[in-house]
Motif scaffolding. Structure first.
Motif, short mmCIF file in Angstrom:
data_model
loop_
_atom_site.label_atom_id
_atom_site.label_comp_id
_atom_site.label_asym_id
_atom_site.label_seq_id
_atom_site.Cartn_x
_atom_site.Cartn_y
_atom_site.Cartn_z
N UNK A 165 0.83 -1.21 0.00
CA UNK A 165 0.00 0.00 0.00
C UNK A 165 0.87 1.25 0.00
N UNK A 166 0.31 2.40 -0.39
CA UNK A 166 1.05 3.66 -0.30
C UNK A 166 1.52 3.96 1.12
N UNK A 167 0.73 3.58 2.09
CA UNK A 167 1.10 3.81 3.49
C UNK A 167 2.34 3.01 3.88
N UNK A 168 2.41 1.78 3.38
CA UNK A 168 3.57 0.94 3.67
C UNK A 168 4.84 1.51 3.03
N UNK A 169 4.72 2.05 1.83
CA UNK A 169 5.86 2.66 1.16
C UNK A 169 6.35 3.88 1.94
N UNK A 170 5.44 4.71 2.40
CA UNK A 170 5.82 5.88 3.20
C UNK A 170 6.50 5.45 4.50
N UNK A 171 5.97 4.40 5.12
CA UNK A 171 6.57 3.88 6.36
C UNK A 171 8.04 3.47 6.14
N UNK A 172 8.30 2.75 5.06
CA UNK A 172 9.66 2.29 4.78
C UNK A 172 10.60 3.44 4.42
N UNK A 173 10.08 4.42 3.69
CA UNK A 173 10.90 5.59 3.34
C UNK A 173 11.35 6.33 4.59
N UNK A 174 10.46 6.46 5.56
CA UNK A 174 10.81 7.12 6.81
C UNK A 174 11.74 6.27 7.68
N UNK A 175 11.61 4.96 7.55
CA UNK A 175 12.40 4.05 8.37
C UNK A 175 13.85 3.94 7.88
N UNK A 176 14.04 3.92 6.56
CA UNK A 176 15.36 3.58 6.02
C UNK A 176 16.04 4.68 5.20
N UNK A 177 15.33 5.74 4.85
CA UNK A 177 15.91 6.73 3.96
C UNK A 177 16.03 8.12 4.58
N UNK A 178 16.13 8.20 5.88
CA UNK A 178 16.39 9.50 6.50
C UNK A 178 17.71 10.05 5.97
N UNK A 179 17.72 11.30 5.53
CA UNK A 179 18.91 11.88 4.91
C UNK A 179 20.12 11.84 5.84
N UNK A 180 19.89 12.05 7.12
CA UNK A 180 20.99 12.07 8.08
C UNK A 180 21.57 10.68 8.33
N UNK A 181 20.88 9.64 7.88
CA UNK A 181 21.36 8.28 8.05
C UNK A 181 22.12 7.77 6.82
N UNK A 182 22.28 8.60 5.81
CA UNK A 182 22.87 8.17 4.55
C UNK A 182 24.34 8.58 4.43
N UNK A 183 25.05 7.85 3.58
CA UNK A 183 26.42 8.22 3.19
C UNK A 183 26.32 8.94 1.86
N UNK A 184 26.84 10.16 1.79
CA UNK A 184 26.73 11.00 0.59
C UNK A 184 28.13 11.34 0.09
N UNK A 185 28.46 10.87 -1.09
CA UNK A 185 29.80 11.07 -1.64
C UNK A 185 29.71 11.78 -2.97
N UNK A 186 30.57 12.77 -3.17
CA UNK A 186 30.70 13.44 -4.47
C UNK A 186 32.17 13.46 -4.87
N UNK A 187 32.41 13.48 -6.17
CA UNK A 187 33.77 13.61 -6.69
C UNK A 187 33.72 14.50 -7.91
N UNK A 188 34.63 15.46 -7.97
CA UNK A 188 34.65 16.36 -9.11
C UNK A 188 35.39 17.64 -8.79
#
Length: 419
Positions: free
Chosen positions: A396-419
């Protein structure tokens, strides 16, 4: 008579009838899987060795993988290649973080003779000095070229931060390493991880039982003597990291985190979330950053799996002048999944796309074998994919929103750039 003016009735896919390969034990718990139901003369064998990048430093696992057919005391590399070519064999070899693989495609009548050539080459690898020097010179030049590419620099930094909790997983090759590599290092790695490192064998083709027994006898001496283990608690370093490459026109971006494998209860639903975000051409990242903003030729997200853990990754290259804008839009799309419900129309589109992809990936004995191996790696049977169908229909859309909040918090991510 068939009325071709009428479209066929659409039927919802709710189950796929899979065919599993037959299982044989070779030795010490090492198994051979045989998919016999091939309706033509083609065949393939795959050898899996406990010889991935995490098993050694200074690029040694990759170098040994590249030398497997470089010659014995009786045969040169040219002799070995000519033997295989005469029998029509097509080889693929590769190395991942945890595993080294060697695959061969050929007509079924030549599968055992080619395997005899390959096992002899691996078992009696001589490490001829000229072959070692040539390979190291080639790899050194390749590394020099790669270090001028922003996508390579970003991926290397991303790996270092993604696997920062375990140096065996995070280590990477440097130019200075080439000055310290000794042939004996290569020989020692080969003895430990190839002569007694075979972990799994796969055969696809209409091969008779007596041929399978010959294959088992050929490979038994290479089997690992005890089960191997892999890291199951990798931790990534969160935050932003930049690799400076002066004068670069492009910037590479990697965003991700350590995640999970098929064993996890959220895996199947997260795959749907990932598809919506970036895993097909009509994904949100593609529509926004390529189609709308024109920042890139392509952007995608994926879920990759190791033996005991997995990771999520967003990857793209953009113009250096729009790097920060592209990151802003990536975050915008992630935030949108966390705050706005996916529409039923978009979810239906993604559901149909994923159903089609699953059917495609189960089309034929080779594809079905690969599906089986992907599930078997994590202790699952082929019914795992019918469970995936159930999750796809039920999500369901609700389940997708739940997972996005659970696993994709920006502060929990590794962000790498090169250039």
């Amino acid at each position: 008579m068939l009325n071709r003016t009428l479209a066929p009735e659409l039927k919802e896919i709710d189950k796929i009838d899979f065919i599993a390969p037959k299982k044989y034990e070779i030795d010490n718990g090492i198994v051979l899987y045989h998919m016999k139901d091939v309706p033509n003369e083609t065949s393939r064998f795959d050898l899996y060795f406990d010889a991935g990048k995490c098993r050694g430093e200074k690029g040694i696992p990759a170098f040994v993988n590249g030398l497997l057919l470089s010659g014995t005391s009786e045969k040169s590399s040219t002799d070995i290649q000519e033997e295989i070519n005469r029998m029509g064999g097509f080889m693929e070899s590769g190395i991942s973080v945890e595993t080294s693989t060697f695959s061969m495609y050929c007509l079924r009548e030549y599968l055992v003779p080619i395997l005899e050539t390959v096992t002899d080459a691996i078992s009696n690898l001589a490490f001829h000095e000229h072959e070692v020097k040539e390979l190291l010179a080639d790899r050194k030049q390749q590394l020099k070229i790669n270090e001028g590419k922003v996508n390579y620099l970003a991926q290397r930094m991303f790996q270092a931060q993604l696997f920062q909790s375990n140096k065996n997983y995070s280590n990477s090759l440097t130019l200075a390493d080439f000055d310290t590599i000794q042939t004996q290092d290569l020989k020692d790695f080969h003895a430990k991880h190839y002569l007694k490192g075979l972990q799994k064998v796969v055969v696809v083709g209409d091969i008779e039982e007596d041929q399978i027994q010959k294959i088992i006898a050929l490979l038994k001496p290479l089997c690992a003597e005890s089960p191997v283990s892999f890291e199951d608690n990798l931790q990534h370093q969160t935050g932003s990291f930049h690799v400076e490459k002066k004068g670069a026109i492009q910037s590479a971006i990697r965003v991700g985190r350590i995640l999970f494998t098929k064993k996890h209860e959220d895996y199947l639903d997260f795959i749907v979330l990932n598809t919506i975000l970036g895993d097909y051409f009509g994904s949100r990242l593609m529509n926004n950053i390529r189609e709308d903003k024109g920042y890139t030729y392509g952007i995608g997200s994926m879920v990759a799996e190791l033996n005991e853990c997995g990771y999520f990754l967003i990857a793209t290259e953009v113009g250096s002048d729009v790097k920060d804008l592209a990151l802003k839009e990536i975050r915008f799309e992630i935030d949108r999944l966390q705050t706005e419900l996916v529409s039923e129309a978009e979810l239906a589109l993604v559901r149909n796309y994923m159903l089609g992809q699953l059917l495609k990936s189960a089309d034929g004995p080779y594809a079905m074998t690969d599906l089986f191996l992907s599930a078997e790696m994590h202790g699952k049977e082929l019914d795992f994919y019918n469970l995936a169908l159930e999750h796809l229909h039920a999500i369901t859309p609700e389940r997708i929103m739940e997972l996005a909040n659970k696993y994709l918090k920006w502060e929990d991510l590794t962000i790498v750039t090169a250039g």
